[in-house]
Design a protein around this motif. Sequence first.
Motif, PDB file in Angstrom:
ATOM      1  N   GLU A   1       0.908  -1.306  -0.455  1.00  0.00           N
ATOM      2  CA  GLU A   1      -0.183   0.166   0.323  1.00  0.00           C
ATOM      3  C   GLU A   1       0.849   1.569  -0.109  1.00  0.00           C
ATOM      4  O   GLU A   1       0.847   2.043  -1.221  1.00  0.00           O
ATOM      5  CB  GLU A   1      -0.771  -0.160   0.959  1.00  0.00           C
ATOM      6  CG  GLU A   1      -1.989  -0.651   1.241  1.00  0.00           C
ATOM      7  CD  GLU A   1      -2.637  -1.117   2.616  1.00  0.00           C
ATOM      8  OE1 GLU A   1      -2.799  -0.245   3.532  1.00  0.00           O
ATOM      9  OE2 GLU A   1      -3.965  -1.776   2.698  1.00  0.00           O
ATOM     10  N   ILE A   2       1.996   1.022   0.741  1.00  0.00           N
ATOM     11  CA  ILE A   2       2.503   2.921   0.965  1.00  0.00           C
ATOM     12  C   ILE A   2       3.711   2.708  -0.160  1.00  0.00           C
ATOM     13  O   ILE A   2       3.937   3.619  -0.992  1.00  0.00           O
ATOM     14  CB  ILE A   2       3.568   2.576   2.501  1.00  0.00           C
ATOM     15  CG1 ILE A   2       2.257   3.014   3.341  1.00  0.00           C
ATOM     16  CG2 ILE A   2       4.047   3.772   3.128  1.00  0.00           C
ATOM     17  CD1 ILE A   2       2.552   1.665   4.912  1.00  0.00           C
ATOM     18  N   PHE A   3       4.553   1.454  -0.273  1.00  0.00           N
ATOM     19  CA  PHE A   3       5.769   1.924  -1.546  1.00  0.00           C
ATOM     20  C   PHE A   3       5.476   1.242  -2.658  1.00  0.00           C
ATOM     21  O   PHE A   3       6.066   2.002  -3.405  1.00  0.00           O
ATOM     22  CB  PHE A   3       7.271   0.755  -1.268  1.00  0.00           C
ATOM     23  CG  PHE A   3       7.735   2.011   0.348  1.00  0.00           C
ATOM     24  CD1 PHE A   3       8.680   2.673  -0.028  1.00  0.00           C
ATOM     25  CD2 PHE A   3       7.425   1.226   2.107  1.00  0.00           C
ATOM     26  CE1 PHE A   3       9.202   3.444   0.836  1.00  0.00           C
ATOM     27  CE2 PHE A   3       8.138   2.302   1.970  1.00  0.00           C
ATOM     28  CZ  PHE A   3       8.517   3.242   2.586  1.00  0.00           C
ATOM     29  N   VAL A   4       4.232   0.637  -3.443  1.00  0.00           N
ATOM     30  CA  VAL A   4       4.482   0.550  -4.362  1.00  0.00           C
ATOM     31  C   VAL A   4       3.202   1.729  -5.115  1.00  0.00           C
ATOM     32  O   VAL A   4       2.806   1.910  -6.436  1.00  0.00           O
ATOM     33  CB  VAL A   4       3.212  -1.460  -4.292  1.00  0.00           C
ATOM     34  CG1 VAL A   4       2.941  -1.264  -5.638  1.00  0.00           C
ATOM     35  CG2 VAL A   4       4.935  -2.279  -4.129  1.00  0.00           C
ATOM     36  N   GLU A   5       2.027   0.719  -4.316  1.00  0.00           N
ATOM     37  CA  GLU A   5       0.686   1.588  -4.676  1.00  0.00           C
ATOM     38  C   GLU A   5       0.841   3.389  -4.090  1.00  0.00           C
ATOM     39  O   GLU A   5       0.265   4.045  -4.711  1.00  0.00           O
ATOM     40  CB  GLU A   5      -1.042   0.882  -4.311  1.00  0.00           C
ATOM     41  CG  GLU A   5      -1.327   0.030  -4.296  1.00  0.00           C
ATOM     42  CD  GLU A   5      -1.788  -0.713  -5.667  1.00  0.00           C
ATOM     43  OE1 GLU A   5      -1.524   0.882  -6.539  1.00  0.00           O
ATOM     44  OE2 GLU A   5      -0.964  -1.191  -5.960  1.00  0.00           O
ATOM     45  N   GLU A   6       1.984   3.173  -3.076  1.00  0.00           N
ATOM     46  CA  GLU A   6       1.928   4.517  -2.564  1.00  0.00           C
ATOM     47  C   GLU A   6       0.447   6.224  -2.264  1.00  0.00           C
ATOM     48  O   GLU A   6       0.435   6.986  -2.339  1.00  0.00           O
ATOM     49  CB  GLU A   6       2.497   6.446  -3.777  1.00  0.00           C
ATOM     50  CG  GLU A   6       4.234   5.221  -4.093  1.00  0.00           C
ATOM     51  CD  GLU A   6       4.575   6.241  -5.570  1.00  0.00           C
ATOM     52  OE1 GLU A   6       4.563   7.580  -5.253  1.00  0.00           O
ATOM     53  OE2 GLU A   6       5.970   5.660  -5.152  1.00  0.00           O
ATOM     54  N   TYR A   7       0.085   5.288  -1.757  1.00  0.00           N
ATOM     55  CA  TYR A   7      -1.214   5.331  -0.840  1.00  0.00           C
ATOM     56  C   TYR A   7      -1.292   7.246  -0.510  1.00  0.00           C
ATOM     57  O   TYR A   7      -1.631   7.955  -0.468  1.00  0.00           O
ATOM     58  CB  TYR A   7      -1.747   5.166  -0.082  1.00  0.00           C
ATOM     59  CG  TYR A   7      -2.540   3.857  -0.538  1.00  0.00           C
ATOM     60  CD1 TYR A   7      -2.684   3.346  -1.578  1.00  0.00           C
ATOM     61  CD2 TYR A   7      -3.413   2.446   0.552  1.00  0.00           C
ATOM     62  CE1 TYR A   7      -3.616   2.469  -2.482  1.00  0.00           C
ATOM     63  CE2 TYR A   7      -3.877   1.691   0.158  1.00  0.00           C
ATOM     64  CZ  TYR A   7      -4.076   1.392  -1.340  1.00  0.00           C
ATOM     65  OH  TYR A   7      -4.339   0.594  -2.181  1.00  0.00           O
TER      66      TYR A   7
ATOM     67  N   LEU B   1      -4.630  15.201   3.584  1.00  0.00           N
ATOM     68  CA  LEU B   1      -5.652  14.132   4.257  1.00  0.00           C
ATOM     69  C   LEU B   1      -5.532  12.754   3.973  1.00  0.00           C
ATOM     70  O   LEU B   1      -5.993  12.638   3.434  1.00  0.00           O
ATOM     71  CB  LEU B   1      -6.874  14.498   5.181  1.00  0.00           C
ATOM     72  CG  LEU B   1      -7.655  14.295   5.801  1.00  0.00           C
ATOM     73  CD1 LEU B   1      -6.752  14.020   7.454  1.00  0.00           C
ATOM     74  CD2 LEU B   1      -8.872  14.920   6.315  1.00  0.00           C
ATOM     75  N   PHE B   2      -5.470  11.821   4.727  1.00  0.00           N
ATOM     76  CA  PHE B   2      -5.947  10.282   4.454  1.00  0.00           C
ATOM     77  C   PHE B   2      -6.231   9.705   5.539  1.00  0.00           C
ATOM     78  O   PHE B   2      -5.699  10.135   6.703  1.00  0.00           O
ATOM     79  CB  PHE B   2      -4.711   9.215   3.890  1.00  0.00           C
ATOM     80  CG  PHE B   2      -4.891   8.475   4.319  1.00  0.00           C
ATOM     81  CD1 PHE B   2      -5.315   7.930   3.267  1.00  0.00           C
ATOM     82  CD2 PHE B   2      -4.664   7.397   4.943  1.00  0.00           C
ATOM     83  CE1 PHE B   2      -5.195   6.290   2.822  1.00  0.00           C
ATOM     84  CE2 PHE B   2      -4.704   6.159   4.543  1.00  0.00           C
ATOM     85  CZ  PHE B   2      -5.357   5.392   3.481  1.00  0.00           C
ATOM     86  N   VAL B   3      -7.659   9.165   5.347  1.00  0.00           N
ATOM     87  CA  VAL B   3      -7.771   8.205   5.982  1.00  0.00           C
ATOM     88  C   VAL B   3      -8.855   7.085   5.617  1.00  0.00           C
ATOM     89  O   VAL B   3      -9.269   6.515   4.757  1.00  0.00           O
ATOM     90  CB  VAL B   3      -9.747   9.531   7.078  1.00  0.00           C
ATOM     91  CG1 VAL B   3     -10.558   9.041   8.009  1.00  0.00           C
ATOM     92  CG2 VAL B   3      -9.423  10.741   6.877  1.00  0.00           C
ATOM     93  N   GLU B   4      -8.523   6.253   6.879  1.00  0.00           N
ATOM     94  CA  GLU B   4      -8.599   4.867   6.432  1.00  0.00           C
ATOM     95  C   GLU B   4     -10.041   4.154   7.414  1.00  0.00           C
ATOM     96  O   GLU B   4      -9.774   4.521   8.688  1.00  0.00           O
ATOM     97  CB  GLU B   4      -7.966   3.855   7.132  1.00  0.00           C
ATOM     98  CG  GLU B   4      -8.248   2.105   6.722  1.00  0.00           C
ATOM     99  CD  GLU B   4      -6.627   1.634   6.728  1.00  0.00           C
ATOM    100  OE1 GLU B   4      -6.281   1.366   6.456  1.00  0.00           O
ATOM    101  OE2 GLU B   4      -6.665   0.709   7.842  1.00  0.00           O
ATOM    102  N   PHE B   5     -11.014   4.546   6.517  1.00  0.00           N
ATOM    103  CA  PHE B   5     -12.722   4.352   7.515  1.00  0.00           C
ATOM    104  C   PHE B   5     -12.683   2.580   7.643  1.00  0.00           C
ATOM    105  O   PHE B   5     -12.567   1.726   6.614  1.00  0.00           O
ATOM    106  CB  PHE B   5     -13.380   5.295   6.187  1.00  0.00           C
ATOM    107  CG  PHE B   5     -14.448   4.695   6.634  1.00  0.00           C
ATOM    108  CD1 PHE B   5     -15.105   5.478   8.403  1.00  0.00           C
ATOM    109  CD2 PHE B   5     -15.293   3.873   6.590  1.00  0.00           C
ATOM    110  CE1 PHE B   5     -17.119   5.430   8.647  1.00  0.00           C
ATOM    111  CE2 PHE B   5     -17.276   3.650   6.461  1.00  0.00           C
ATOM    112  CZ  PHE B   5     -17.190   5.012   8.297  1.00  0.00           C
TER     113      PHE B   5
END
Length: 270
Positions: A63-69, A207-211
């Motif tokens: 999620e963080i390094f491949v998709e770069e969310y 802003l990023f929110v994981e709901f």
Amino acid sequence: MNPSLQNWLKGVHKFLTNPNERFFFKLSLKYGNIKRYTPITISFINFKFDLPDALSFIWQFKEIFVEEYYRFETSSKDPVIYDCGANVGTSCAFFKWIYPDSRIVAFEPNPIIAEYLKKNISNNSLKDVEVIDKAVWTDDKGIELGMEDADASSIYLEANKTKVESVRLKDLLDKEDRLDMLKIDIEGAEVEVLKDCRESLTNVKNLFVEFHSYRNEPQRLAAVIDVLESAGFRYFLMQPENRISPLINHFNKSNPGMDLQLNIFAFRPD
């Protein structure tokens, strides 16, 4: 072009052109079958992390390094970032990877995971990262969390309930002249925290929110969207898990306790 072939070619192109996609594949092959919650050390890019659980890290890397969310744009050379739910520090490493001179405040309430976070920050010489080992909440009176040994401690988890110290996010936001990125991944506490911060999001640029929507709790996505709209954000919603026949398959396979999980990306319009 045949849709199936087109989709396959996109996957092949992504695999060939993105080195982090290929590294995710290697991680999956090498560590994907290791017994859950087995401590391990993994090197990636220019970092070396001690981890409590390989599988949770593999998906974090995806999620963080491949998709770069968490990638965002800013004109600042030293952006200010709040990482609420920093876990073992994978997101902090990403932020430092793209913005070496950023100032990061990282929050992690699980005391065991917070020690991993502190160790990884220190061992990888990540400068200007302040760790606050408290839960992000609506007050500073403490809160009960159900503890999990990787990345899922939550106010809604009943197992291993423990009272931890808390910090009111609104009070900290009010002290910042600007906040280039606010990341909130706090396993169900996001609704109450965002409602409390409604009047304090003025200087937040991204802003990023994981709901999270838990099966036995009210679905309160509308409350989150209302806060974002009233604060002047544009937003994009993405469901990380596709679900076939959702009117029949009501719950997440990966987490049956939840019936909905969304990634919400919010930003200030130009």
